[in-house]
Design a protein around this motif. Structure first.
Motif, PDB file in Angstrom:
ATOM      1  N   ARG A 162     -89.172  35.378 -42.371  1.00 40.50           N
ATOM      2  CA  ARG A 162     -89.642  36.681 -42.836  1.00 40.50           C
ATOM      3  C   ARG A 162     -90.501  36.563 -44.102  1.00 40.50           C
ATOM      4  NH1 ARG A 162     -84.619  40.012 -45.540  1.00 40.50           N
ATOM      5  NH2 ARG A 162     -83.859  38.336 -46.853  1.00 40.50           N
ATOM      6  N   ALA A 163     -90.629  35.344 -44.630  1.00 42.50           N
ATOM      7  CA  ALA A 163     -91.568  35.134 -45.727  1.00 42.50           C
ATOM      8  C   ALA A 163     -92.987  35.456 -45.304  1.00 42.50           C
ATOM      9  CB  ALA A 163     -91.471  33.698 -46.251  1.00 42.50           C
ATOM     10  N   THR A 164     -93.201  35.593 -43.996  1.00 45.77           N
ATOM     11  CA  THR A 164     -94.522  36.018 -43.519  1.00 45.77           C
ATOM     12  C   THR A 164     -94.898  37.381 -44.105  1.00 45.77           C
ATOM     13  OG1 THR A 164     -93.414  36.866 -41.555  1.00 45.77           O
ATOM     14  CG2 THR A 164     -94.536  34.746 -41.330  1.00 45.77           C
ATOM     15  N   ASP A 165     -93.916  38.225 -44.399  1.00 43.38           N
ATOM     16  CA  ASP A 165     -94.227  39.542 -44.989  1.00 43.38           C
ATOM     17  C   ASP A 165     -94.903  39.394 -46.347  1.00 43.38           C
ATOM     18  OD1 ASP A 165     -92.942  40.485 -42.814  1.00 43.38           O
ATOM     19  OD2 ASP A 165     -91.141  41.187 -43.878  1.00 43.38           O
ATOM     20  N   ALA A 166     -94.340  38.507 -47.168  1.00 50.08           N
ATOM     21  CA  ALA A 166     -94.912  38.289 -48.498  1.00 50.08           C
ATOM     22  C   ALA A 166     -96.323  37.719 -48.367  1.00 50.08           C
ATOM     23  CB  ALA A 166     -94.023  37.344 -49.305  1.00 50.08           C
ATOM     24  N   ALA A 167     -96.464  36.762 -47.445  1.00 53.15           N
ATOM     25  CA  ALA A 167     -97.779  36.152 -47.247  1.00 53.15           C
ATOM     26  C   ALA A 167     -98.775  37.203 -46.756  1.00 53.15           C
ATOM     27  CB  ALA A 167     -97.672  35.005 -46.245  1.00 53.15           C
ATOM     28  N   ARG A 168     -98.305  38.084 -45.860  1.00 51.01           N
ATOM     29  CA  ARG A 168     -99.178  39.126 -45.316  1.00 51.01           C
ATOM     30  C   ARG A 168     -99.653  40.049 -46.435  1.00 51.01           C
ATOM     31  NH1 ARG A 168    -101.242  38.485 -40.497  1.00 51.01           N
ATOM     32  NH2 ARG A 168     -99.231  38.329 -39.431  1.00 51.01           N
ATOM     33  N   LYS A 169     -98.787  40.342 -47.362  1.00 49.89           N
ATOM     34  CA  LYS A 169     -99.199  41.202 -48.476  1.00 49.89           C
ATOM     35  C   LYS A 169    -100.315  40.516 -49.271  1.00 49.89           C
ATOM     36  CE  LYS A 169     -97.889  43.983 -52.356  1.00 49.89           C
ATOM     37  NZ  LYS A 169     -96.876  44.373 -53.320  1.00 49.89           N
ATOM     38  N   CYS A 227     -99.545  29.685 -54.295  1.00 49.35           N
ATOM     39  CA  CYS A 227     -98.152  29.575 -53.839  1.00 49.35           C
ATOM     40  C   CYS A 227     -97.434  30.886 -54.087  1.00 49.35           C
ATOM     41  CB  CYS A 227     -97.423  28.473 -54.595  1.00 49.35           C
ATOM     42  SG  CYS A 227     -98.101  26.853 -54.273  1.00 49.35           S
ATOM     43  N   VAL A 228     -96.950  31.497 -53.047  1.00 49.18           N
ATOM     44  CA  VAL A 228     -96.186  32.732 -53.233  1.00 49.18           C
ATOM     45  C   VAL A 228     -94.815  32.596 -52.581  1.00 49.18           C
ATOM     46  CG1 VAL A 228     -98.334  34.081 -53.162  1.00 49.18           C
ATOM     47  CG2 VAL A 228     -96.883  33.981 -51.128  1.00 49.18           C
ATOM     48  N   LYS A 229     -93.870  33.270 -53.168  1.00 51.26           N
ATOM     49  CA  LYS A 229     -92.509  33.172 -52.678  1.00 51.26           C
ATOM     50  C   LYS A 229     -91.981  34.559 -52.330  1.00 51.26           C
ATOM     51  CE  LYS A 229     -88.027  31.223 -53.968  1.00 51.26           C
ATOM     52  NZ  LYS A 229     -87.203  30.708 -55.065  1.00 51.26           N
ATOM     53  N   GLN A 230     -91.230  34.596 -51.259  1.00 45.77           N
ATOM     54  CA  GLN A 230     -90.525  35.830 -50.903  1.00 45.77           C
ATOM     55  C   GLN A 230     -89.193  35.793 -51.637  1.00 45.77           C
ATOM     56  OE1 GLN A 230     -91.455  38.159 -48.388  1.00 45.77           O
ATOM     57  NE2 GLN A 230     -89.762  38.427 -46.997  1.00 45.77           N
ATOM     58  N   ALA A 281     -79.276  37.322 -47.097  1.00 47.80           N
ATOM     59  CA  ALA A 281     -79.283  38.209 -45.937  1.00 47.80           C
ATOM     60  C   ALA A 281     -79.048  39.657 -46.360  1.00 47.80           C
ATOM     61  CB  ALA A 281     -78.231  37.773 -44.939  1.00 47.80           C
ATOM     62  N   GLY A 282     -78.257  39.817 -47.422  1.00 52.41           N
ATOM     63  CA  GLY A 282     -77.808  41.163 -47.763  1.00 52.41           C
ATOM     64  C   GLY A 282     -78.798  42.002 -48.556  1.00 52.41           C
ATOM     65  N   VAL A 283     -79.914  41.418 -48.996  1.00 56.42           N
ATOM     66  CA  VAL A 283     -80.798  42.187 -49.865  1.00 56.42           C
ATOM     67  C   VAL A 283     -82.225  42.249 -49.316  1.00 56.42           C
ATOM     68  CG1 VAL A 283     -79.562  41.829 -52.029  1.00 56.42           C
ATOM     69  CG2 VAL A 283     -81.165  40.103 -51.249  1.00 56.42           C
ATOM     70  N   ASP A 284     -82.927  43.293 -49.715  1.00 57.58           N
ATOM     71  CA  ASP A 284     -84.332  43.431 -49.323  1.00 57.58           C
ATOM     72  C   ASP A 284     -85.146  42.306 -49.922  1.00 57.58           C
ATOM     73  OD1 ASP A 284     -83.879  45.697 -47.965  1.00 57.58           O
ATOM     74  OD2 ASP A 284     -84.526  47.056 -49.571  1.00 57.58           O
ATOM     75  N   ALA A 285     -86.159  41.883 -49.205  1.00 59.95           N
ATOM     76  CA  ALA A 285     -86.993  40.812 -49.723  1.00 59.95           C
ATOM     77  C   ALA A 285     -88.395  41.339 -49.999  1.00 59.95           C
ATOM     78  CB  ALA A 285     -87.045  39.676 -48.724  1.00 59.95           C
ATOM     79  N   VAL A 286     -88.962  40.862 -51.077  1.00 61.41           N
ATOM     80  CA  VAL A 286     -90.307  41.294 -51.455  1.00 61.41           C
ATOM     81  C   VAL A 286     -91.115  40.089 -51.908  1.00 61.41           C
ATOM     82  CG1 VAL A 286     -89.561  43.597 -52.205  1.00 61.41           C
ATOM     83  CG2 VAL A 286     -89.570  41.718 -53.837  1.00 61.41           C
ATOM     84  N   LEU A 287     -92.425  40.282 -52.054  1.00 60.29           N
ATOM     85  CA  LEU A 287     -93.259  39.241 -52.651  1.00 60.29           C
ATOM     86  C   LEU A 287     -92.896  39.156 -54.135  1.00 60.29           C
ATOM     87  CD1 LEU A 287     -95.726  37.352 -52.938  1.00 60.29           C
ATOM     88  CD2 LEU A 287     -97.194  39.358 -52.897  1.00 60.29           C
ATOM     89  N   ASN A 288     -92.551  37.962 -54.599  1.00 57.36           N
ATOM     90  CA  ASN A 288     -92.246  37.734 -56.013  1.00 57.36           C
ATOM     91  C   ASN A 288     -93.339  38.385 -56.857  1.00 57.36           C
ATOM     92  OD1 ASN A 288     -91.184  36.586 -58.379  1.00 57.36           O
ATOM     93  ND2 ASN A 288     -92.394  34.712 -58.126  1.00 57.36           N
ATOM     94  N   ALA A 332    -103.020  31.879 -44.368  1.00 54.29           N
ATOM     95  CA  ALA A 332    -101.707  31.560 -44.930  1.00 54.29           C
ATOM     96  C   ALA A 332    -101.009  30.478 -44.124  1.00 54.29           C
ATOM     97  CB  ALA A 332    -100.840  32.816 -44.968  1.00 54.29           C
ATOM     98  N   VAL A 333    -100.270  29.643 -44.841  1.00 56.71           N
ATOM     99  CA  VAL A 333     -99.394  28.659 -44.204  1.00 56.71           C
ATOM    100  C   VAL A 333     -97.994  28.912 -44.720  1.00 56.71           C
ATOM    101  CG1 VAL A 333     -98.820  26.211 -43.989  1.00 56.71           C
ATOM    102  CG2 VAL A 333    -101.213  26.909 -44.168  1.00 56.71           C
ATOM    103  N   ILE A 334     -97.060  29.079 -43.812  1.00 52.36           N
ATOM    104  CA  ILE A 334     -95.665  29.253 -44.227  1.00 52.36           C
ATOM    105  C   ILE A 334     -94.843  28.137 -43.612  1.00 52.36           C
ATOM    106  CG2 ILE A 334     -93.629  30.747 -44.095  1.00 52.36           C
ATOM    107  CD1 ILE A 334     -96.575  32.623 -43.567  1.00 52.36           C
ATOM    108  N   VAL A 335     -94.184  27.382 -44.469  1.00 52.71           N
ATOM    109  CA  VAL A 335     -93.309  26.335 -43.947  1.00 52.71           C
ATOM    110  C   VAL A 335     -91.920  26.924 -43.833  1.00 52.71           C
ATOM    111  CG1 VAL A 335     -92.432  24.006 -44.233  1.00 52.71           C
ATOM    112  CG2 VAL A 335     -94.689  24.608 -45.127  1.00 52.71           C
ATOM    113  N   SER A 336     -91.429  26.940 -42.621  1.00 53.28           N
ATOM    114  CA  SER A 336     -90.147  27.562 -42.364  1.00 53.28           C
ATOM    115  C   SER A 336     -89.365  26.643 -41.440  1.00 53.28           C
ATOM    116  CB  SER A 336     -90.397  28.920 -41.699  1.00 53.28           C
ATOM    117  OG  SER A 336     -89.271  29.724 -41.818  1.00 53.28           O
TER     118      SER A 336
END
Ligand SMILES: Cc1cc2nc3c(=O)[nH]c(=O)nc-3n(C[C@H](O)[C@H](O)[C@H](O)COP(=O)(O)OP(=O)(O)OC[C@H]3O[C@@H](n4cnc5c(N)ncnc54)[C@H](O)[C@@H]3O)c2cc1C
Ligand SMILES: Nc1ncnc2c1ncn2[C@@H]1O[C@H](COP(=O)(O)O)[C@@H](O)[C@H]1O
Lengths: 318, 266
Positions: free
Chosen positions: B71-78, B6-9, B27-34, B87-91
């Motif tokens: 955009r949590a797909t970015d974290a999953a992609r990493k 389980c990974v979170k953006q 919306a206002g901040v950059d998102a990264v893989l936790n 990967a499965v992303i529920v959005s």
């Protein structure tokens, strides 16, 4: 009056001071029932310590499963009690253990959960401080029992003598909660200092100690404080991981936090920046930890700490 | 073995965070893989690598599971570029405002239908900071929960796992049979950097975006509607008043003591 459950915390056979904080909050919102979950043969002795309150009732559940199956067994029993007694709230201390127990009870009872509260009003509105201390949030559980974990050291216990009724419950742990079994525990060496998360004062050392924690420990001991460490210090093996303060260590909020030779990385601050008073000793005037210091000393901890320890000792003896 | 991680953006932990309408303004901040979840991905990779590996020709597989905005797909992609297989992303718009209870409900729903032996998680998301989601997932699935692992020892033949963890009670060894949920602390390993090859390969790995209905949940189960706690108000705290700063010229230790006396701390 509604009933509030408080999970009694104990260490080494003693009821913890955190329990009295939980009782203080609980008494604002209802009549307090203290739950003693203990290994067989130890419940009565623990319950007999609960004479300061206001505590209306003590319920003892004894089972060897609490030590073998930890969080799951505890949550299972609490879940059963909440479902059968319908208390308005269940209050637990905000430790890693306490939060997990709370989370599982929330799932079992389909109730809302609030973690890391620093205050609780009589109508069960909880206060939290989030985003690294920058924001205060008020929130409330809207469904089921209000399951709330409270940070140690957030209230001064208001104590009154109480002579609670004591009940022994026959609840047993469900088999479904016996999946992860504790094989062994090598007890942590405590060294006589107060417990990190419950301590009123903490003196922490970082990479700047160079591995020599003696001035940090000396200052902690004159203050009656606990000793903490940054990750750089625990990674280097200078101090046990269980005493690491920070995002991946303990979250603490003592009256006094003294950071010695710690730069103040965001992950360290995440664990200590809600401390009431922060004192910093660091050689580097640009270290980010100074941004949150109430009293900062730009200097060498090996000179400043011994002098401060001496100063406290002198004051105490005069 | 089939392992889910389980990974979170999350918003970058360095970014300044603000509230918007009672929730974190994402919306206002950059998102990264936790970053704590990278250790979970790494540990999953090490577990399978010790037993024959994953990917083509490997006997094991690692699936990334995440819930969050698209955009949590970015974290999953990493995580895929580190070496996970799919990967499965529920959005879903209805997920906005979800609490830990709802998050664990969604993740458990995805995991329940996947036939997994183990689920690995980080110990904490750097934004929510509750450290409850892994235990909640285990509770919902009726699986064993082994949290705050500093080391894992997995035995695929016996279908068992033993973890070691260092807590206030001491060094504990805890064991369970599959299926189990494990959360790992950052001491456990050093996450690898995705290689160029890994990054290229990740582009072709299967990534599924799913909505709520496809995991068998409806809008009333999650989001603000299904949240069993509500923020009533939030406000910025007064900045810490600027403190006193002294440069040690031989007397700072004594000045420090005076300060503590003034503050009635000694
Ligand atoms: C996922 C993740 C999780 C993390 N979790 C945590 C955590 O829980 N807790 C944590 O602490 N860190 C954590 N970190 C690490 C964090 O980013 C920092 O690396 C760490 O806090 C640095 O420790 P430090 O301040 O002791 O060392 P440094 O940053 O090296 O700072 C040492 C300081 O000591 C000062 N100094 C040196 N000599 C002296 C002297 N003689 N007298 C006075 N001052 C002196 C220096 O000026 C310097 O400011 C985490 C990092 C990651 C990536
Ligand atoms: N939205 C999410 N999607 C996937 N995993 C999550 C999500 N939220 C939490 N987790 C997992 O649960 C762990 C603990 O998160 P938390 O309980 O929010 O502190 C994280 O490190 C992740 O492994």
């Amino acid at each position: 009056m509604s009933e509030v459950f408080v999970l009694v915390q104990f260490a080494d056979g003693k009821v913890s001071s955190t329990t009295l904080e939980l009782v203080t909050y609980g008494a604002r919102a209802g009549s307090v029932t203290a739950l003693v979950l203990a290994t067989p043969g130890t419940g009565a002795a623990l319950a007999s310590q609960l004479t300061t309150g206001p505590i209306t009732k003590v319920v003892i559940v004894e089972s060897a499963d609490f030590s073998t199956f930890g969080v799951s067994a505890t949550a299972d029993v609490l879940g059963q009690m909440v479902l059968s007694q319908n208390p308005s709230a269940l209050l637990i201390s905000s430790s890693a253990f306490g939060k997990e127990v709370a989370g599982c009870v929330a799932v079992i009872t389909d109730s809302g959960i609030i973690t890391d509260a620093v205050d609780l009003a009589s109508d069960l509105q909880a206060t939290q401080i989030v985003f690294g201390g920058s924001t205060t949030v008020h929130s409330r559980v809207s469904h089921g029992c209000s399951i709330i974990t409270l940070r140690p050291n957030s209230v001064t216990p208001e104590l009154s003598p109480s002579t609670p009724s004591v009940e022994i419950s026959q609840i047993v742990v469900n088999e479904s909660a016996k999946l992860a079994q504790t094989l062994s525990i090598e007890p942590a060496v405590k060294g006589g200092r107060p417990d990190l998360t419950a301590a009123n004062a903490i003196v922490s050392g970082g990479r700047g100690t160079g591995g020599d924690f003696s001035p940090v420990e000396e200052f902690a001991d004159v203050l009656g404080a606990a000793v903490g460490a940054s990750r750089a210090a625990t990674d280097a093996g200078w101090y046990p991981h269980s005493l690491q303060v920070g995002q991946t260590g303990k979250t603490v909020s003592p009256q006094l936090y003294v950071a010695c030779g710690i730069s103040g990385a965001i992950q360290h601050r995440a664990g200590m920046q809600t401390s009431k008073t922060i004192v910093v000793i660091n050689k580097d005037p640009e270290a980010p930890i100074f941004d949150i210091a109430d009293f900062g000393v730009v200097g060498d901890l090996f000179a400043v700490l011994p002098q401060a320890s001496q100063g406290v000792r002198a004051r105490k003896s005069s | 073995m089939k392992i889910a991680v389980c990974v979170k953006q999350v918003p970058d932990s360095w970014a300044e965070k603000t509230m918007a309408g009672g929730v974190l303004d994402r919306a206002g901040v950059d998102a990264v893989l936790n970053d704590l979840d990278e250790y979970a991905v790494e540990e999953a990779l090490r577990i399978v690598e010790a037993h024959g590996g994953n990917g083509e020709g490997g006997a094991h597989s690692i699936a990334i599971v995440s819930m969050g905005p698209e955009r949590a797909t970015d974290a999953a992609r990493k995580a895929l570029s580190m070496g996970a297989d799919s990967a499965v992303i529920v959005s879903d718009l209805a997920l906005a405002g979800s609490d830990a209870l709802a998050t664990s409900k969604v993740l458990a729903a995805v995991i329940a239908s996947g036939g997994f032996d183990l689920v690995l998680c980080g110990t904490e998301s750097t934004d929510a900071r509750m450290s409850v989601v892994p235990a909640m997932i285990a509770q919902r699935l009726g699986w064993a929960s082994l949290t705050f692992a500093g080391a894992t020892d997995v035995n695929p033949d016996e279908k068992s796992v033993t973890i070691t963890r260092d807590t206030e009670v001491g060094l504990e060894k805890i064991t369970a049979k599959f299926p189990a949920v494990i959360s790992v602390v950052e001491k456990i390993n050093e996450p690898r950097y995705p290689s160029f090859k890994g990054i290229m390969a990740a582009k072709k790995k299967p990534m599924q975006l799913r909505d709520l209905a496809s995991v068998g949940l409806s809008a009333s189960d999650v989001g603000s509607d299904g949240a069993w706690s509500a923020v009533e108000d939030a406000y910025a705290r007064p900045l810490r008043s600027v403190g006193i700063k002294v440069v040690d010229e031989g007397n700072a230790g004594n000045e420090l003591v005076n300060f503590l006396v003034e503050r009635k701390l000694i």
